[in-house]
Design a protein around this motif. Sequence first.
Motif: not given
Length: 531
Positions: A85, A87, A103, A105, A132
């Motif tokens: 993952s 952000k 922000y 995901t 990103t």
Amino acid sequence: MPKKPKKKTKNQADVFICGNFSVNLQIEFSCLALKYSKPMFRQNTLTLLLAFLVAATGLTGCAGDATETQNVEGMSLLTAISLGSMKRAVYFKTDDGRDTTAYMTVTSSLYPLTIDQVGHRVFNADSLPRHTFVDKVTLSTLNAQGTATVKSLATGTDTLLTPTDSLDFRQPRVLTIHGYDGTSTTSYTIDIRVHKEDGDSMRWTRTTAGAATDGFGFLYAMTAQCKGDSLLVWAMGTPEGSDDSGVYCLWTSAANPEAWHSVRTSGASLFNDKVALHRGMLYAQSETHLIKSADGIAWTEVAPLTMAAGAQSRRMLVGATTRSLYAYGIDEGCILRSTDGGLTWTKDKVSGTLPEGIQWESASLTRPSKSNPNMEEIFVLGESSNTPKPTLYTLSRQEMVKAEDEGVADFQWTAYRNAEGSPYNLPDNQGYKSVLSYDGALLCISQDAGSRAYSARMSQDGGRVWSAGTVTLPELNAQTDFIATVDARNFIWLIGHDCKTLWRGRLNRLGWSPEQQVFYNTRRQGKTIGD
């Protein structure tokens, strides 16, 4: 009769050809037979002896193979890798005008990594969204035939990679797989791409026709068409210091949009503001005839638009597909179709009854069908002037591209009427400047009759539902009439009727080059691709 095969006893083993696992299995199985099957030992002496002989032979053969193939290609191999993952930052303005950052995901599964085993590269073919963060990324999956190390950015030495390690992918990293044989290694360069621009943002640039229009006092009645890599514009104009007005063709190329040229057309004169591309030829109409041209400059008459021999009718060319030309017969109140290049015309059926007094605008388009690559769709916009409030109709039709498929899938026209009070209509009482095929959808550019403001709406379902889409327009002068077209490079052209104001723009992602995802090692295959 053939004898029925005997059922295996518990201490009988299948004979394997080779392999360490097979040898060990036979040895262990045979020892178990000796230890636990003493009463049956004499009966199975031959079987056990054979098992030992096979085991010994297999052990010798496999030892020789291991010596000869200890550097076999593929013993150190990266087989699967994926990102964990991440952000990203999203920048926007609040209702009171303050700059704000949020922000979000990033769903990493939407951006799979491609392994190029030929060039020893790893990359994401679809770049990550802009902004990103890739300075601290963990790997969700890392499968390899061997142990993985990564080269340190600080020291340049290889360090063992563990599942919890976070990596800085702001620059390419070198990942090495060390084979279990202790000698083979394979290094991969991992390049994690992040978009430097937003894919769904429009970038508009303003250009000018320059010297192509310098000698004209005014240009009007314009229309445009793209043919190959060229953009052609036709307009009525009068050179300064002369009263000899005529139709001029102005053209440029998508590769060099600043270089414009102009020349007066010859032969038959264009009458209306619609030019259709059909079988490599440009079709338009004069005051009396359908006309055609190969280059947009020299035009010749084809034939008058007729329903039958000697029956003249007022008409308006509305568009063309690969196989057919289409026009609207104003007196007959129907769509006309020609499959012989405009020599003869017949009525074309429409599902349902169209209202009287319908007026078909010149806004129309042809595009490949989204449901069948062997078919084309044509769309036309029109309004009924006999209703209390002008009602917009979108007419669509599909037909096969090849003439020999005639009758296989030859559909009628289908009319989509604006639903009363729906927010997903095209606005009524507007000037529909252009309807285009763009980004897999229909794009309609219109101008409000009162405020003269321009707007753009898109339809993903063939004209039933319209809403604001990803295409946004630049700041257009409301007092200038614009026409629009799309070229082969996905650029939208907005051309002012003075032909001195031109805008060119496209969605950023429609200009990105696709990344190769299939690789061939032609040396290993012993031939060159294409042989």
